[in-house]
Motif scaffolding. Structure first.
Motif, short mmCIF file in Angstrom:
data_model
loop_
_atom_site.label_atom_id
_atom_site.label_comp_id
_atom_site.label_asym_id
_atom_site.label_seq_id
_atom_site.Cartn_x
_atom_site.Cartn_y
_atom_site.Cartn_z
N ILE A 116 0.84 -1.20 0.00
CA ILE A 116 0.00 0.00 0.00
C ILE A 116 0.87 1.25 0.00
O ILE A 116 0.55 2.24 -0.67
N SER A 117 1.99 1.19 0.72
CA SER A 117 2.92 2.32 0.71
C SER A 117 3.41 2.60 -0.70
O SER A 117 3.48 3.76 -1.14
N VAL A 167 2.93 5.88 -3.26
CA VAL A 167 4.03 6.49 -4.01
C VAL A 167 3.69 6.58 -5.49
O VAL A 167 3.96 7.59 -6.15
N TYR A 168 3.06 5.53 -6.03
CA TYR A 168 2.67 5.56 -7.44
C TYR A 168 1.69 6.70 -7.72
O TYR A 168 1.79 7.39 -8.74
N CYS A 169 0.72 6.89 -6.83
CA CYS A 169 -0.26 7.96 -7.00
C CYS A 169 0.42 9.33 -7.02
O CYS A 169 0.19 10.14 -7.93
N MET A 212 3.83 5.41 -16.63
CA MET A 212 4.44 4.18 -16.12
C MET A 212 4.02 3.90 -14.68
O MET A 212 4.01 2.75 -14.24
N VAL A 213 3.65 4.96 -13.94
CA VAL A 213 3.22 4.74 -12.55
C VAL A 213 1.74 5.08 -12.34
O VAL A 213 1.18 4.78 -11.29
N ALA A 214 1.09 5.67 -13.36
CA ALA A 214 -0.29 6.13 -13.18
C ALA A 214 -1.24 4.98 -12.87
O ALA A 214 -2.17 5.13 -12.07
N ALA A 215 -1.03 3.82 -13.52
CA ALA A 215 -1.90 2.67 -13.28
C ALA A 215 -1.21 1.61 -12.42
O ALA A 215 -1.67 0.47 -12.34
#
Length: 430
Positions: free
Chosen positions: A293-294, A298-300, A328-331
């Motif tokens: 979850i952490s 971070v991705y968000c 690359m991190v949005a989803a």
């Protein structure tokens, strides 16, 4: 309790490949529309709001129908339901190719949404059934990346076909691909092999029902946080998928085929990111489950920073590179949130649990994102509208932070419930 231990690993990967292939077909049929937005806008004189509705109606129907259809699939057989879904969305996509006006296209897209409604959740449950628990974030992320890869292929191939043969053939090509896969799937994937224990223990399911495992869909704060956080983050990713070809066409002056190709590369970065983010979550969460979850948080925040920066930059190569990094991190939350839902709900209702996640993803993200962005675009322009979209990731991060505070306690409680239900089943059928 894990039913996947009786599934041979080689067969599990075959099931994954075919289920993944149908998911690609699902998203190819859904996203090919975005590649031909400029052509439809010109031919039928449509507004951005109307275009957004053509895209959003699919996600809206997925959101509304995914729960009841997934519940039926859990009860009457996932393989049979998957095949029926694929046949329906493929035939509806063929209907899009034959549409003579906006109203007919809207009806066809409505039927595409009905067909696709429960595929992600039921297909995800099939994948969960044939692999062990410790691979869930990786496999869930990899499976859901099929949505990104399907979007890539739908936009890229659809754009090229539309440029060469017209937009109708773009829809027809997607429909033919889906029909072929739907014919092959039941010849290889059989309910008796992917869920032998579920079929063999029909009497035991009565004992499970007595314990009401459906309560696990909403009984913990962390699972509710996973639903909402995932949906809010997909507001961002879903909007980028839908509107990127139009953005490239309007602000970069690209033709339909070139805009579709560049948008496909951006979506490909998103697909690679989903897989990589899921692998990172499984690797870093081996000793502490809440670390996934952490990383999702971070991705968000990372996608918010990168995409906000991208749309503040002038058009050009630098902007496109930063958009790729943001995607690359949005989803990247797909894998972690799917794993959270799988870990916090009873295995017998995993299809329905993932349907609930899909409901949140579509109503909060994939349906509302493109539609709201289209309406805002009609007033302030598409470039200004896309500058606002990444800010939704901050809300997603806040919700996931709330879920993280309760996740470990909720996990312990769910595992205890699973153990008690297993004991009840053993006592009922010694």
């Amino acid at each position: 309790m894990d039913t996947s231990i009786v599934i041979p690993r080689r067969y599990a990967w075959i099931v994954f490949a075919l289920t993944f292939g149908l998911l690609i077909s699902d998203y190819m049929s859904r996203q090919v529309l975005n590649a031909v937005f400029p052509l439809l806008k010109s031919e039928w004189t449509l507004s951005d709001s109307q275009l957004g509705l053509l895209s959003g109606i699919v996600a809206l129907m997925v959101g509304l129908l995914t729960f009841p259809l997934s519940l039926l699939a859990d009860r009457f057989g996932r393989v049979k339901c998957l095949v029926l879904m694929a046949m329906l969305w493929s035939l509806a996509t063929l209907g899009c190719a034959l549409a003579e006006n906006y109203q007919q296209m809207l009806v066809a897209r409505f039927l595409v949404g009905v067909g696709e409604a429960a595929y992600g959740s039921v297909g995800g449950a099939v994948v969960m059934a044939v692999f062990p628990r410790e691979m869930r974030a990786t496999l869930s992320g990899a499976f859901m990346a099929g949505g990104m890869f399907g979007s890539v292929l739908g936009i890229a191939i659809g754009g090229v076909i539309a440029e060469l043969f017209g937009w109708r053939w773009a829809f027809a090509g997607m429909a033919i691909f889906g029909l072929v896969l739907a014919t092959i799937y039941p010849m290889i994937v059989r309910e008796a092999r992917i869920a032998p224990q579920r079929l063999a223990d029909a009497a035991s399911r009565a004992a499970i029902k007595a314990q009401r495992p459906l309560r696990t869909l909403y009984s913990s704060r962390s699972v509710l946080g996973a639903y909402v956080g995932s949906g809010l983050q997909l507001f961002v990713a879903g909007t980028m998928i839908v509107w990127m070809p139009s953005y490239l066409s309007r602000y970069y002056g690209m033709g339909t085929d070139k805009a579709a190709t560049v948008a496909a590369v951006i979506m490909l970065c998103g697909g690679v990111g989903v897989v990589a983010c899921g692998i990172l979550c499984d690797r870093f969460a081996r000793k502490r489950a809440d670390r996934k979850i952490s990383l999702a948080i971070v991705y968000c925040l990372g996608s918010c920073l990168l995409l906000s920066l991208a749309f503040a930059l002038p058009v050009g190569t630098t902007q496109l590179v930063v958009i790729c990094l943001g995607m690359m991190v949005a989803a990247g939350t797909n894998g972690p949130t799917s794993a959270m839902v799988g870990n916090l709900t009873h295995y017998s209702v995993h299809g329905t649990a993932l349907a609930t996640l899909t409901l949140a993803n579509n109503l909060l993200g994939l349906a509302s994102g493109p539609l709201i962005t289209g309406k805002v675009s009609d007033h302030i322009g598409l470039d200004a509208a896309l500058q606002l979209v990444p800010l939704v990731s901050i809300a997603a991060a806040a919700v996931l932070f709330y879920a993280k505070r309760h996740y470990l306690d909720d996990m312990v409680r769910q595992q205890a419930d699973d153990n008690s239900q297993t004991a009840a089943m053993a006592a009922a059928h010694p």
